[in-house]
Each structure stands twice: as C-alpha cells, then as structure tokens.
Design a protein around this motif. Structure first.
Motif, PDB file in Angstrom:
ATOM      1  N   SER A  12       0.860  -1.263  -0.097  1.00 36.18           N
ATOM      2  CA  SER A  12       0.025  -0.074  -0.071  1.00 36.18           C
ATOM      3  C   SER A  12       0.974   1.172  -0.032  1.00 36.18           C
ATOM      4  O   SER A  12       2.025   1.339   0.573  1.00 36.18           O
ATOM      5  CB  SER A  12      -0.893  -0.142   1.427  1.00 36.18           C
ATOM      6  N   ARG A  14      -0.518   4.406   0.564  1.00 35.60           N
ATOM      7  CA  ARG A  14      -0.707   5.491   1.473  1.00 35.60           C
ATOM      8  C   ARG A  14      -0.225   5.446   2.865  1.00 35.60           C
ATOM      9  O   ARG A  14       0.334   4.481   3.493  1.00 35.60           O
ATOM     10  CB  ARG A  14      -2.311   5.703   1.638  1.00 35.60           C
ATOM     11  N   SER A  17      -1.378   3.643   6.103  1.00 38.32           N
ATOM     12  CA  SER A  17      -1.830   2.220   5.526  1.00 38.32           C
ATOM     13  C   SER A  17      -1.795   1.250   6.533  1.00 38.32           C
ATOM     14  O   SER A  17      -0.590   1.275   7.477  1.00 38.32           O
ATOM     15  CB  SER A  17      -0.822   1.986   4.498  1.00 38.32           C
ATOM     16  N   PHE A  18      -2.502   0.313   7.221  1.00 40.41           N
ATOM     17  CA  PHE A  18      -2.612  -0.631   7.895  1.00 40.41           C
ATOM     18  C   PHE A  18      -1.408  -1.606   7.571  1.00 40.41           C
ATOM     19  O   PHE A  18      -0.646  -2.221   8.584  1.00 40.41           O
ATOM     20  CB  PHE A  18      -3.999  -1.295   7.837  1.00 40.41           C
ATOM     21  N   ASN A  19      -1.137  -1.642   6.462  1.00 36.38           N
ATOM     22  CA  ASN A  19      -0.201  -2.697   5.915  1.00 36.38           C
ATOM     23  C   ASN A  19       1.185  -2.026   6.242  1.00 36.38           C
ATOM     24  O   ASN A  19       2.318  -2.782   6.468  1.00 36.38           O
ATOM     25  CB  ASN A  19      -0.295  -3.021   4.500  1.00 36.38           C
ATOM     26  N   PRO A  81      -2.155  -5.020   1.287  1.00 32.60           N
ATOM     27  CA  PRO A  81      -3.580  -5.263   1.176  1.00 32.60           C
ATOM     28  C   PRO A  81      -4.041  -6.045  -0.018  1.00 32.60           C
ATOM     29  O   PRO A  81      -3.235  -6.426  -0.822  1.00 32.60           O
ATOM     30  CB  PRO A  81      -3.981  -3.627   1.084  1.00 32.60           C
ATOM     31  N   GLU A  82      -5.294  -6.366   0.041  1.00 30.31           N
ATOM     32  CA  GLU A  82      -5.943  -6.881  -1.030  1.00 30.31           C
ATOM     33  C   GLU A  82      -6.616  -5.950  -1.927  1.00 30.31           C
ATOM     34  O   GLU A  82      -7.503  -5.332  -1.207  1.00 30.31           O
ATOM     35  CB  GLU A  82      -6.807  -8.311  -0.526  1.00 30.31           C
ATOM     36  N   TYR A  83      -6.619  -5.883  -3.216  1.00 27.25           N
ATOM     37  CA  TYR A  83      -7.443  -5.119  -4.076  1.00 27.25           C
ATOM     38  C   TYR A  83      -8.544  -5.759  -4.584  1.00 27.25           C
ATOM     39  O   TYR A  83      -7.825  -6.696  -5.848  1.00 27.25           O
ATOM     40  CB  TYR A  83      -6.746  -4.227  -4.826  1.00 27.25           C
ATOM     41  N   ASN A  84      -9.724  -5.722  -4.708  1.00 31.44           N
ATOM     42  CA  ASN A  84     -10.720  -6.649  -5.544  1.00 31.44           C
ATOM     43  C   ASN A  84     -10.230  -8.028  -5.601  1.00 31.44           C
ATOM     44  O   ASN A  84     -10.160  -8.616  -6.788  1.00 31.44           O
ATOM     45  CB  ASN A  84     -10.803  -5.825  -7.028  1.00 31.44           C
ATOM     46  N   HIS A  85     -10.099  -8.733  -4.437  1.00 32.54           N
ATOM     47  CA  HIS A  85      -9.575  -9.997  -4.544  1.00 32.54           C
ATOM     48  C   HIS A  85      -8.136 -10.613  -4.946  1.00 32.54           C
ATOM     49  O   HIS A  85      -8.135 -11.531  -5.224  1.00 32.54           O
ATOM     50  CB  HIS A  85     -10.757 -10.907  -4.863  1.00 32.54           C
ATOM     51  N   ALA A 116      -2.935  -6.885   6.034  1.00 39.02           N
ATOM     52  CA  ALA A 116      -3.989  -6.408   6.731  1.00 39.02           C
ATOM     53  C   ALA A 116      -5.175  -5.844   5.543  1.00 39.02           C
ATOM     54  O   ALA A 116      -5.044  -5.191   4.868  1.00 39.02           O
ATOM     55  CB  ALA A 116      -3.845  -5.357   7.629  1.00 39.02           C
ATOM     56  N   SER A 117      -6.649  -6.314   5.842  1.00 39.14           N
ATOM     57  CA  SER A 117      -7.389  -5.585   5.094  1.00 39.14           C
ATOM     58  C   SER A 117      -8.820  -5.318   5.901  1.00 39.14           C
ATOM     59  O   SER A 117      -8.594  -5.874   7.149  1.00 39.14           O
ATOM     60  CB  SER A 117      -7.953  -6.726   3.946  1.00 39.14           C
ATOM     61  N   THR A 118      -9.715  -4.489   5.557  1.00 40.11           N
ATOM     62  CA  THR A 118     -10.657  -4.228   6.423  1.00 40.11           C
ATOM     63  C   THR A 118     -11.865  -5.221   6.224  1.00 40.11           C
ATOM     64  O   THR A 118     -12.730  -5.157   7.325  1.00 40.11           O
ATOM     65  CB  THR A 118     -11.196  -2.983   6.043  1.00 40.11           C
ATOM     66  N   GLY A 119     -11.622  -6.239   5.372  1.00 35.05           N
ATOM     67  CA  GLY A 119     -12.615  -7.138   5.185  1.00 35.05           C
ATOM     68  C   GLY A 119     -12.410  -8.447   6.185  1.00 35.05           C
ATOM     69  O   GLY A 119     -11.523  -8.699   6.886  1.00 35.05           O
ATOM     70  N   ARG A 125      -6.974 -13.933  -0.153  1.00 32.53           N
ATOM     71  CA  ARG A 125      -7.173 -14.039  -1.574  1.00 32.53           C
ATOM     72  C   ARG A 125      -5.864 -13.469  -2.395  1.00 32.53           C
ATOM     73  O   ARG A 125      -5.514 -13.952  -3.411  1.00 32.53           O
ATOM     74  CB  ARG A 125      -8.493 -13.386  -2.144  1.00 32.53           C
TER      75      ARG A 125
HETATM   76  C1  LIG Z   1      -9.358  -0.610  -4.756  1.00 35.30           C
HETATM   77  C2  LIG Z   1      -9.661  -1.246  -3.488  1.00 35.30           C
HETATM   78  C3  LIG Z   1     -10.103  -2.596  -3.556  1.00 35.30           C
HETATM   79  C4  LIG Z   1     -10.172  -3.268  -2.233  1.00 35.30           C
HETATM   80  N1  LIG Z   1     -10.640  -4.405  -2.365  1.00 35.30           N
HETATM   81  C5  LIG Z   1     -10.494  -5.203  -1.404  1.00 35.30           C
HETATM   82  C6  LIG Z   1     -10.800  -6.407  -1.178  1.00 35.30           C
HETATM   83  O1  LIG Z   1     -10.754  -7.429  -2.247  1.00 35.30           O
HETATM   84  N2  LIG Z   1     -10.917  -7.352  -0.120  1.00 35.30           N
HETATM   85  C7  LIG Z   1     -10.653  -6.536   1.355  1.00 35.30           C
HETATM   86  O2  LIG Z   1     -10.744  -7.178   2.050  1.00 35.30           O
HETATM   87  N3  LIG Z   1     -10.678  -5.250   0.939  1.00 35.30           N
HETATM   88  C8  LIG Z   1     -10.580  -4.684   0.071  1.00 35.30           C
HETATM   89  N4  LIG Z   1     -10.342  -3.323  -0.064  1.00 35.30           N
HETATM   90  C9  LIG Z   1     -10.105  -2.460   1.279  1.00 35.30           C
HETATM   91  C10 LIG Z   1      -9.006  -2.610   2.018  1.00 35.30           C
HETATM   92  O3  LIG Z   1      -8.729  -3.784   3.042  1.00 35.30           O
HETATM   93  C11 LIG Z   1      -8.504  -1.378   2.823  1.00 35.30           C
HETATM   94  O4  LIG Z   1      -8.700  -0.249   1.968  1.00 35.30           O
HETATM   95  C12 LIG Z   1      -7.343  -1.359   3.379  1.00 35.30           C
HETATM   96  O5  LIG Z   1      -7.081  -0.461   4.431  1.00 35.30           O
HETATM   97  C13 LIG Z   1      -6.094  -1.160   2.216  1.00 35.30           C
HETATM   98  O6  LIG Z   1      -5.088  -1.349   3.137  1.00 35.30           O
HETATM   99  P1  LIG Z   1      -3.939  -0.181   3.547  1.00 35.30           P
HETATM  100  O7  LIG Z   1      -4.503   0.380   4.942  1.00 35.30           O
HETATM  101  O8  LIG Z   1      -2.687  -0.854   3.846  1.00 35.30           O
HETATM  102  O9  LIG Z   1      -4.113   1.005   2.489  1.00 35.30           O
HETATM  103  C14 LIG Z   1     -10.086  -2.615  -1.068  1.00 35.30           C
HETATM  104  C15 LIG Z   1      -9.640  -1.201  -1.202  1.00 35.30           C
HETATM  105  C16 LIG Z   1      -9.426  -0.468  -2.300  1.00 35.30           C
HETATM  106  C17 LIG Z   1      -8.850   0.745  -2.301  1.00 35.30           C
END
Ligand SMILES: Cc1cc2nc3c(=O)[nH]c(=O)nc-3n(C[C@H](O)[C@H](O)[C@H](O)COP(=O)(O)O)c2cc1C
Length: 188
Positions: A12, A14, A17-19, A81-85, A116-119, A125
C-alpha cells in the motif's frame, strides 16, 4: 548475529496504511531477530506503470533502485492489502518491473507474505494470487502467511497489533524466514 538480509515491502502506498503498520511490526521483529532489514518504499520509488517502450530506453532510475534492493537481499517480507480479491496494482507493477531480464533479481529469494484488510478474509485471496506469480519468478514463498482481518480495529494508537495471537504469528513467521534462509548457506 544471523545477518540475513531482508527487503521489506508494503503493498500500500498511503501514509496511514494498515499494511505499513503491519510491515513496521515485522521489521522491528526481524531486526530484534538480528536480520539486516532494508525497506523498499513503493510510494517514494514511484515507478512508472510497466511499459515495454520505456524498458527499451533502459530501466528508469526508480526501477534500477528497486531491482538493486532485491538483488542485495536474501529474502523478502511483504505486507500487502488485497484489492478486488487480488494483488494491488502498485505491487504487481513493481514485481513486473523486477521480473524483466537481464539478471532477474527475484530468483532464489525466500519470501513471507502478510496482509491487513478491512474485510473478513484479511488478504487471503491476495496472498493466494501472489504465490504463483512469485513462484514463477523463482521466489521460495514460505507456506504460512499472516492475515489480519478488520484492520481498522486491529491496531492500537501506537500502531501495535491488539491481538497477541496475531503478533505471535508475525514473530513466528519472521523467525521461520530467517531459519529458512540460514538453512541454505550456499543460497537458494
Ligand atoms: C481498490 C480497492 C479494492 C479493495 N478490495 C478489497 C478486497 O478485495 N478485499 C478486502 O478485504 N478489502 C478490500 N479493500 C479494502 C482494503 O482492505 C482497505 O482499503 C485497506 O485499508 C487497504 O490497506 P491499507 O490500509 O494498507 O492501505 C479494497 C480497497 C481498495 C482501495
């Protein structure tokens, strides 16, 4: 003193970022475990999107720097993080630049994955998607990864993981990385 050289990479860009927080925890543990850690900051490197025409003219400085950081390391610690799986574009782009000949620097590196992800699934994935890519490039990815779900609740104000079980998982994984690299003194 193990002296294992580890390159730490956050997927990530930003600042908050949690990561990046998770990576900072891993970096601290690795350092305590006597690894020599360097951080590759993808935000600061600002590599362009991979383009064969740019490559024809020579790797940009940022790409050369990233490739040299990988070449100098024995192992990678990736928190993403994971973006769109799947794998965030910035990280995939960095790997794509690193994958190009000559002297592809990823070959023979060990790696650990965490995220780390918010999901609910905590980047599992993304990690599953990243494994075959790194494997194709000759990276030995350790079989276990750390996943931190519900990231907005997972860290305290000082950036520490609230759950001691997760912290132990990160510590065990970083220890495994060091042991794995040390078990191949001639290199992987
Ligand atoms: C483009 C985009 C796609 C994302 N897709 C997922 C996802 O597939 N699964 C998930 O758990 N979180 C997803 N998220 C939410 C991220 O887990 C969350 O934004 C997280 O804080 C990103 O990590 P960071 O804090 O290190 O930037 C997505 C966020 C973004 C911006």
């Amino acid at each position: 003193m193990s002296g294992v050289r580890v390159l730490a990479i956050a997927g990530s860009l930003r600042k908050g970022s949690f990561n990046r927080k998770l990576l900072a925890i891993a970096v601290k543990l690795l350092t305590e475990q006597k690894a020599e850690v360097e951080v590759a900051d993808l935000q600061a490197l600002a590599m362009p999107v991979y383009d064969g025409d740019i490559e024809e003219g020579g790797f940009p400085d940022s790409v050369n720097k990233f490739r040299a950081q990988i070449a100098a390391a024995q192992a990678l610690c990736i928190a993403t993080p994971e973006y769109n799986h799947s794998v965030p574009g910035g990280l995939k782009n960095a790997i794509d630049w690193a994958s190009r000949p000559p002297d592809q620097p990823l070959k023979g590196r060990a790696a650990i994955l965490m995220g780390a992800s918010t999901g609910h699934f905590g980047t599992v994935r993304c990690q599953l998607a990243l494994r075959p890519t790194l494997g194709a490039l000759g990276v030995f990815v350790l079989p276990t990864g750390v996943t931190v779900p519900y990231a907005e609740e997972a860290f305290d104000e000082s950036g520490q993981l609230k759950d001691p079980k997760l912290l132990r998982q990160v510590s065990r994984l970083t220890e495994q990385l060091i042991s794995f690299v040390k078990s191949y003194p001639q290199g992987l």
